[in-house]
Scaffold this active site. Structure first.
Site, PDB file in Angstrom:
ATOM      1  N   CYS A  44     -47.041 -71.890  46.112  1.00  0.00           N
ATOM      2  CA  CYS A  44     -48.181 -72.247  45.412  1.00  0.00           C
ATOM      3  C   CYS A  44     -47.914 -73.650  44.694  1.00  0.00           C
ATOM      4  O   CYS A  44     -48.921 -74.637  44.616  1.00  0.00           O
ATOM      5  CB  CYS A  44     -48.774 -71.429  44.305  1.00  0.00           C
ATOM      6  SG  CYS A  44     -48.981 -69.733  44.903  1.00  0.00           S
ATOM      7  N   CYS A  70     -33.584 -87.441  36.447  1.00  0.00           N
ATOM      8  CA  CYS A  70     -33.307 -88.599  37.191  1.00  0.00           C
ATOM      9  C   CYS A  70     -34.580 -89.364  36.734  1.00  0.00           C
ATOM     10  O   CYS A  70     -35.066 -89.163  35.874  1.00  0.00           O
ATOM     11  CB  CYS A  70     -33.470 -88.122  38.658  1.00  0.00           C
ATOM     12  SG  CYS A  70     -34.900 -87.422  39.133  1.00  0.00           S
TER      13      CYS A  70
END
Lengths: 354, 68
Positions: A180, A319
């Site tokens: 999903c 990151c």
């Protein structure tokens, strides 16, 4: 017992049937899109003992379909948030929250404490784990699964009936079936499928006929079409699971396609208790982050520096945009460090949020 | 899910061979994207194995879903 009067006046249920419901013990695995409606109806019906196991936290993107939660639940573990809501709905039943992930070390003992297992998980790894643990502990599974606008419902391992592996013997090839969070889902769909799972659960408790065993009910929300496909028991699949009983605890269900990377939003990350932020960008990537006790270890040096990671903390990997940090989570999982999250949107979004 | 790989919900094909696995080969040629997908085959609303004979006219392809 005016709470259950609408059940009791049904001749098919009556006082006797309601007592069966009040004595029943159901374990709900996954308090997400499917788990929420199941939990809501089972608690309202008075199922005497309900266990909820989920290691995930409530995120804003869950609220579109996970109807037990509200804005005040954001960042809270789903099992705990669901228990809180359900206790308000029905304080006369016993609700157990297990705020961790179902795995081979806890599945058998947990399943032994319940009569019926409700599968509301969102990945193949958990679905095969649930199947095998239910076969080993001889418990029926009420299964539901969804994809975009389509849903499936079935009952497995009921009265020696067919199991999940009799229908789909092995998990599909890597990355062929998106989940999903990757592809989206119509919010009301898990409501429909979850309510059907709650219905099958109550039918089993009440000893009704016509349980959805050996049958896969398929529903398409776009066309409102539904059809039921039947399937046979495959004894060799069941024998394989039973033969693996001794090795179950050491078996790996970690399919590379469903190594579930938990993502966390900036808001949830900053509010997370006992958090250890790890910036995995290269030293020259800007903007640098100003966070307390921040560790800076570039992705390609992560594996050599695992000893720097405090194992007792919630590791939040950062990151630039939230892609490399998913790889970092996979590396940690490979080294059995499971309490780690990838920061969604990375440093860019974190700076914008702050 | 199948429809995304075939761009159609149903199709009528002339099938002259024998088994389900022949049928899958034929479908893979018609719809190359199907090759990437795992699915079960149902004939007349019943799941059958790959060696079964294709006798009936109505065949359904069922992929597993993982979502919850």
């Amino acid at each position: 017992m005016s709470r259950y009067s609408r059940h009791i006046i049904l001749s098919e249920i009556g006082q006797h049937g309601q007592k069966k419901i009040n004595k029943a013990k159901v374990l709900v695995v996954g308090a997400g899109g499917l788990g929420c409606p199941v939990l809501q109806y089972l608690a309202a019906a008075g199922v005497g003992t309900i266990g909820i196991i989920d290691d995930d936290l409530v995120e804003e993107s869950n609220l579109q379909r996970q109807v037990l939660f509200g804005s005040s639940s954001l960042g809270i573990n789903k099992a705990i948030a669901a228990k809180e809501r359900l206790e308000d709905l029905n304080a006369t039943i016993d609700i157990q929250a297990y705020p961790y992930r179902l795995d081979t070390s806890n599945a058998l003992s947990l399943f032994n404490d319940y009569d019926i297992i409700m599968d509301g998980t969102d990945n193949f790894e958990s679905r095969y784990l649930i199947n095998d643990a239910a076969v080993l502990t001889d418990k029926p599974i009420v299964y539901g699964a969804i994809y975009k606008f389509e849903g499936q419902v079935s009952v497995f391992n009921y009265n020696n009936g067919p199991t999940y592996r009799c229908l789909f013997s092995e998990a599909p090839k890597e990355n062929t079936i998106p989940n999903c969070s990757e592809i989206g889902v119509l919010g009301v769909l898990p409501g429909i499928i979850g309510a059907m799972q709650a219905n099958e659960t109550l039918k089993i408790i009440l000893g009704f006929d016509h349980i959805l065993t050996g049958q896969l009910y398929c529903y398409d929300a776009l066309t409102s079409n539904a059809f039921t496909i039947s399937f046979d028991k495959n004894d060799s699949e069941i024998m394989k699971v039973l033969a693996g009983k001794e090795l179950f605890g050491s078996k790996s269900y970690n399919l590379s396609c469903s190594d579930r990377i938990l993502e966390i939003s900036s808001r949830t990350a900053l509010e997370k208790p006992n958090a250890q932020f790890v910036d995995i960008r290269e030293p020259d990537e800007l903007p640098r982050l100003d966070l307390p006790d921040l560790l800076e270890i570039p992705l390609d040096k992560l594996e050599q520096n695992l000893k720097l990671i405090p194992r007792d903390k919630n590791i939040i990997l950062i990151c630039r945009s939230g892609v490399r940090s998913k790889k970092a989570v996979s590396i940690f999982h490979k080294h059995k460090i499971m309490n780690c999250y990838s920061l969604r949107g990375g440093a860019v979004e974190l700076m914008a949020y702050k | 899910m199948i429809t995304e790989h075939t761009s159609c919900k149903e199709d009528h094909i002339e099938f002259t061979k024998i088994t389900v696995s022949d049928l899958i080969d034929e479908l893979n040629e018609l719809y190359p994207n199907l090759k990437t997908l795992d699915f079960q085959v149902a004939i007349n609303n019943k799941i059958v194995d790959k060696e079964s004979r294709v006798t009936e006219k109505e065949i359904a392809l069922l992929p597993p879903f993982s979502g919850g």
